[in-house]
Design a protein around this motif. Structure first.
Motif, PDB file in Angstrom:
ATOM      1  N   GLY A 475      54.394  39.146  39.530  1.00 29.46           N
ATOM      2  CA  GLY A 475      54.238  39.008  40.965  1.00 29.46           C
ATOM      3  C   GLY A 475      52.917  39.528  41.487  1.00 29.46           C
ATOM      4  O   GLY A 475      52.585  39.315  42.657  1.00 29.46           O
ATOM      5  N   ALA A 476      52.133  40.185  40.642  1.00 31.04           N
ATOM      6  CA  ALA A 476      50.832  40.698  41.060  1.00 31.04           C
ATOM      7  C   ALA A 476      49.824  39.555  41.162  1.00 31.04           C
ATOM      8  O   ALA A 476      49.942  38.525  40.496  1.00 31.04           O
ATOM      9  CB  ALA A 476      50.341  41.758  40.081  1.00 31.04           C
ATOM     10  N   THR A 477      48.824  39.762  42.007  1.00 27.67           N
ATOM     11  CA  THR A 477      47.776  38.769  42.215  1.00 27.67           C
ATOM     12  C   THR A 477      46.425  39.385  41.879  1.00 27.67           C
ATOM     13  O   THR A 477      46.123  40.500  42.309  1.00 27.67           O
ATOM     14  CB  THR A 477      47.763  38.282  43.669  1.00 27.67           C
ATOM     15  N   GLN A 478      45.611  38.650  41.116  1.00 27.35           N
ATOM     16  CA  GLN A 478      44.271  39.089  40.767  1.00 27.35           C
ATOM     17  C   GLN A 478      43.238  38.193  41.442  1.00 27.35           C
ATOM     18  O   GLN A 478      43.443  36.982  41.585  1.00 27.35           O
ATOM     19  CB  GLN A 478      44.053  39.060  39.257  1.00 27.35           C
ATOM     20  N   TYR A 479      42.132  38.805  41.850  1.00 24.63           N
ATOM     21  CA  TYR A 479      41.012  38.084  42.446  1.00 24.63           C
ATOM     22  C   TYR A 479      39.750  38.407  41.649  1.00 24.63           C
ATOM     23  O   TYR A 479      39.486  39.567  41.328  1.00 24.63           O
ATOM     24  CB  TYR A 479      40.807  38.487  43.904  1.00 24.63           C
ATOM     25  N   LEU A 480      38.963  37.396  41.374  1.00 21.26           N
ATOM     26  CA  LEU A 480      37.699  37.570  40.669  1.00 21.26           C
ATOM     27  C   LEU A 480      36.652  36.703  41.353  1.00 21.26           C
ATOM     28  O   LEU A 480      36.883  35.512  41.600  1.00 21.26           O
ATOM     29  CB  LEU A 480      37.832  37.179  39.202  1.00 21.26           C
ATOM     30  N   GLU A 481      35.509  37.306  41.669  1.00 14.73           N
ATOM     31  CA  GLU A 481      34.452  36.587  42.377  1.00 14.73           C
ATOM     32  C   GLU A 481      33.100  36.908  41.742  1.00 14.73           C
ATOM     33  O   GLU A 481      32.466  37.908  42.073  1.00 14.73           O
ATOM     34  CB  GLU A 481      34.452  36.986  43.857  1.00 14.73           C
ATOM     35  N   PRO A 482      32.602  36.073  40.824  1.00 16.84           N
ATOM     36  CA  PRO A 482      31.228  36.220  40.324  1.00 16.84           C
ATOM     37  C   PRO A 482      30.228  35.894  41.441  1.00 16.84           C
ATOM     38  O   PRO A 482      30.474  35.029  42.286  1.00 16.84           O
ATOM     39  CB  PRO A 482      31.142  35.197  39.192  1.00 16.84           C
ATOM     40  N   ILE A 483      29.100  36.581  41.451  1.00 20.68           N
ATOM     41  CA  ILE A 483      28.089  36.438  42.503  1.00 20.68           C
ATOM     42  C   ILE A 483      26.716  36.282  41.854  1.00 20.68           C
ATOM     43  O   ILE A 483      26.380  36.974  40.887  1.00 20.68           O
ATOM     44  CB  ILE A 483      28.085  37.657  43.437  1.00 20.68           C
ATOM     45  N   ALA A 533      29.785  40.960  40.246  1.00 21.88           N
ATOM     46  CA  ALA A 533      31.139  40.430  40.415  1.00 21.88           C
ATOM     47  C   ALA A 533      31.983  41.419  41.206  1.00 21.88           C
ATOM     48  O   ALA A 533      31.778  42.643  41.133  1.00 21.88           O
ATOM     49  CB  ALA A 533      31.779  40.160  39.067  1.00 21.88           C
ATOM     50  N   ASN A 534      32.929  40.855  41.957  1.00 22.44           N
ATOM     51  CA  ASN A 534      33.968  41.638  42.635  1.00 22.44           C
ATOM     52  C   ASN A 534      35.307  41.284  42.008  1.00 22.44           C
ATOM     53  O   ASN A 534      35.577  40.115  41.713  1.00 22.44           O
ATOM     54  CB  ASN A 534      34.019  41.308  44.134  1.00 22.44           C
ATOM     55  N   TRP A 535      36.133  42.303  41.807  1.00 23.08           N
ATOM     56  CA  TRP A 535      37.456  42.089  41.210  1.00 23.08           C
ATOM     57  C   TRP A 535      38.472  42.920  41.977  1.00 23.08           C
ATOM     58  O   TRP A 535      38.173  44.032  42.446  1.00 23.08           O
ATOM     59  CB  TRP A 535      37.464  42.491  39.737  1.00 23.08           C
ATOM     60  N   ALA A 536      39.689  42.385  42.128  1.00 18.84           N
ATOM     61  CA  ALA A 536      40.754  43.117  42.807  1.00 18.84           C
ATOM     62  C   ALA A 536      42.098  42.682  42.243  1.00 18.84           C
ATOM     63  O   ALA A 536      42.247  41.550  41.748  1.00 18.84           O
ATOM     64  CB  ALA A 536      40.714  42.866  44.312  1.00 18.84           C
ATOM     65  N   ARG A 537      43.060  43.589  42.318  1.00 18.74           N
ATOM     66  CA  ARG A 537      44.422  43.296  41.865  1.00 18.74           C
ATOM     67  C   ARG A 537      45.400  43.947  42.827  1.00 18.74           C
ATOM     68  O   ARG A 537      45.271  45.125  43.158  1.00 18.74           O
ATOM     69  CB  ARG A 537      44.672  43.817  40.458  1.00 18.74           C
ATOM     70  N   TYR A 538      46.388  43.164  43.292  1.00 16.92           N
ATOM     71  CA  TYR A 538      47.413  43.633  44.209  1.00 16.92           C
ATOM     72  C   TYR A 538      48.773  43.437  43.554  1.00 16.92           C
ATOM     73  O   TYR A 538      49.103  42.324  43.116  1.00 16.92           O
ATOM     74  CB  TYR A 538      47.375  42.861  45.534  1.00 16.92           C
TER      75      TYR A 538
END
Length: 726
Positions: A475-483, A533-538
């Protein structure tokens, strides 16, 4: 059954009111005006009957109402001839939400405003209680209690005395002024007389502001000895107040002052003190802090904050805010959706031994104005900015390449910028920004830099982002944003003294900025390539994590970046930043700059942990050597601040600032507090280990004790002592 009982009470009430109206018929015509001012009393009971002599008797769950006054009793007898109510207890009278009266018997008038009560207790906001043998009410305003004991402590049934109490021959409560007047009063601790007061006035707990003494405090320091501070509060109307606090010890005579005033459109507050002490014999010492904020017409806001002090050591000697520079300013600003205006005048006074007042920029004037537009022809956003800056040193020495001395500078900047974003294929987001800035500089008292200089700096950058998400089975969500960003600037020619941008912080906030200098007196030059890069996990459980990594490559090195800025050379240090929140009051955040040798030039770690009984916050900071930032030695420091509730009454706190490099504490403090329903005691000790030419290491002991119940805010939690024998 409950419904039947309620219906019966309503029917009885309907029967009583007409009877009372008929009984009062002979005098109704003469009392119309009085009845308009005072609403009639209402009576409700389980049983109601009228005796042959036309006496009304109500029994069983009897309630009477008069305005915001509610009376409950076992039995009420209303004598129409005398117009009095004979009440049998137990009796409870509630006056609004603030005052409760308990009694065993009473005789009151029909409006419940005048009368006599026996075996009575008066309770304010369920906190302060006054117990008396007899109580009388006069005019609905005054309540007089005879042979009275007042306390906010729980009174045990086993006969043990409360922790503290005030015994008085008579107590008068003025309900309008919300004051308590004690006559022939004794203050007792565990029933032992400690003080005697022929007369004593105290506010009742419902009063927010009243002229009188505030909580005294004891303070003992190694420099000033042991002294007492006794503040006195003056109400100067509904919008002003004044607090005078004499502080006297064997080494000092000090008068503290605080003045506050609220206006229709703003407020002001002044804090200050005047001192004669043994540290500076024969000299007057003191400080003054004035601050205010006002809302002006057309959405303008005016704020000011002025600070002054007699000498460098005064604030540290008297436990005031530990400042090493005093900043005074006045600011006029207006913020609207597409416009921002800010104008300010600032003055600095240094308290540092290493600085000379005449050689620092003590006077600074700044103006900033920006507008945003959204042109329909090109789309995107257009920003226009005008900025002015000037700073002045009182020294008339000539500035050189290595020393500022008396150099004064002014700068005018006009900036134009346009930016727009697009959504490309495969989810790629692209943003283009283009603009330019024109700067005009003038220097005074300067033998090195050009007296007048103008320059134009064009710039442009294209940034690409690829935001991606992934849903986990948990149920967790990961976000990854290379810049990726490609940028270019051309600062132009001419040397300018970069006094506004001496210190540079490289962090996630300016990773994609085309110039990472703090102000416009310095701008980056040449081509740059930024990637990261930005990364996040909820997680559904509340667990969260964030991370950012970034690196800057440039075509030419900029010597104005200091060693520890992380931006020196053609390749910057690797920026690493992150945060973890565990969802149960624990959070950790960190930031650091990792160089090519895999060593940190800067590192910071912060943690916060909070539970219902404790809190702990800490910060660790490490900075490498950097002569350009006036740091010849490594800096490694640790800050800790914590609190723990030992039980519902006792709590402890601790503070520590530790210099890891020197392996010694610079500041430390401990505190212990005890609080229950009727008293709060706070004991603390603080030690400052550092010293300068004007400030000596000191130890500060503090002690305060307050009696809860007399308009004292004892917090949202009320802890009761146990009346058990164990």
């Amino acid at each position: 059954m409950p419904k039947t009982g309620n219906l019966r009470r309503r029917l009885l009430l309907s029967a009583v009111l007409p009877w009372l109206a008929l009984a009062d018929a002979p005098v109704q015509a003469q009392a119309v005006s009085q009845q308009e001012q005072t609403a009639p009393a209402m009576l409700v009971a389980d049983q109601l009957f009228i005796t042959p002599d036309r006496t009304l008797v109500a029994e069983g769950n009897v309630e009477a109402f008069q305005g915001d006054t509610r009376l409950r009793a076992a039995k009420i007898t209303f004598d129409q001839t005398t117009g009095t109510l004979d009440i049998e207890g137990p009796i409870r009278i509630d006056q609004g939400d603030t005052i409760t009266i308990l009694a065993s018997a009473a005789e009151l008038d029909r409006d419940l405003r005048n009368g006599l009560l026996t075996g009575a207790r008066m309770v304010f906001q369920q906190q302060l209680q006054l117990a008396s043998l007899q109580m009388s009410r006069v005019g609905g305003r005054y309540t007089q209690l005879y042979k009275t004991a007042a306390t906010s402590c729980d009174v045990c049934d086993d006969g043990r005395p409360p922790l503290w109490q005030i015994r008085a021959e008579r107590v008068t409560h003025d309900q309008l002024e919300r004051q308590l007047y004690f006559e022939s009063a004794q203050f007792r601790i565990l029933d032992v007389p400690v003080f005697y007061f022929p007369a004593l006035r105290l506010p009742d707990p419902s009063l927010d502001r009243a002229t009188g003494f505030l909580i005294p405090s004891l303070r003992s320091t190694s420099n000033l000895g042991t002294g007492i501070k006794l503040p006195y509060f003056f109400t100067l109307g509904p919008h002003r107040d004044l607090t005078l606090a004499p502080y006297i010890s064997s080494s000092t005579r000090t008068l503290d002052l605080r003045y506050r005033q609220a206006f229709r459109t703003g407020r002001i507050e002044f804090n200050g003190a005047y001192t004669r002490d043994d540290l500076y014999r024969g000299e007057g010492r003191g400080y003054g802090f004035l601050e205010g904020r006002f809302q002006l017409p057309r959405d303008y806001q005016l704020s000011f904050d002025f600070k002054t002090v007699s000498d460098d050591a005064y604030l540290a000697d008297y436990g005031l805010p530990d400042l090493d520079r005093l900043r005074s300013d006045i600011v006029l600003e207006r913020a609207r959706r597409d416009r921002l205006l800010r104008a300010s005048l600032t003055h600095y006074k240094t308290l540092r031994d290493s600085e000379v007042q005449s050689e620092i920029p003590s006077g600074i004037a700044e103006v900033y104005y920006q507008t945003r537009h959204h042109p329909a022809l090109t789309g995107g956003e257009l920003r226009l900015t005008l900025q002015g800056h000037g700073h002045h040193r009182s020294s008339s020495l000539e500035g050189t390449e290595t020393a500022s001395n008396g150099r004064d500078l002014t700068r005018l900047t006009a900036d134009i910028e346009w930016r727009r974003s697009w959504r490309l294929g495969y989810g790629i987001l692209a943003e283009w920004e283009i603009g330019g800035a024109a700067d005009a500089f003038r220097s005074y008292d300067d033998s090195f830099y050009t007296e007048r200089l103008t320059r134009f700096t064009p710039r442009s950058a294209v940034t690409f982002r690829l935001p991606m998400t992934r849903q986990e089975a948990s149920g967790a969500t990961q976000y990854l944003e290379p810049i990726l960003q490609i940028g270019w600037r051309n600062e132009g020619s001419g040397d300018v003294a970069s006094e506004e941008s001496r210190f540079v912080e490289f962090d996630q906030g300016n990773l994609l900025s085309l110039s990472r200098f703090a102000e416009a007196d310095a701008r980056e030059d040449g081509l740059t390539l930024v990637y990261g890069a930005n990364w996040a996990r909820y997680a559904p459980s509340g667990w969260q994590a964030y991370a950012t990594a970034g690196h800057v490559l440039r075509s030419e090195a900029d010597p104005r970046f200091t060693k520890s800025s992380g931006l020196g050379g053609t390749s910057s240090d690797l920026l690493l930043a992150g945060q973890i929140k565990f969802g149960k009051g624990l959070a950790l955040s960190t930031r650091g700059l990792l160089n090519g040798s895999f060593n940190f030039s800067k590192a910071e770690l912060r943690g916060d942990w909070t539970t219902h009984r404790s809190s702990l916050s800490g910060t660790y900071l490490w900075l490498g050597t950097d002569p350009d930032e006036e740091r010849d030695e490594e800096t490694s420091e640790l800050w800790l601040d914590g609190r723990y509730d030992l039980n519902p009454n006792w709590s402890a706190s601790a503070r520590l600032r530790y210099d890891v490099s020197d392996a010694r504490a610079t500041r430390a403090g401990l505190g212990v507090a005890y609080s229950n329903e009727c008293v709060t005691v706070d004991v603390s000790v603080n030690r400052r280990y550092t010293s300068t030419t004007s400030v000596e290491p000191t130890t500060d002991f503090g002690f305060t004790i307050s009696l809860n119940g007399f308009s004292v805010n004892s917090g949202s939690k009320q802890y009761r002592r146990s009346c058990s024998k164990t």
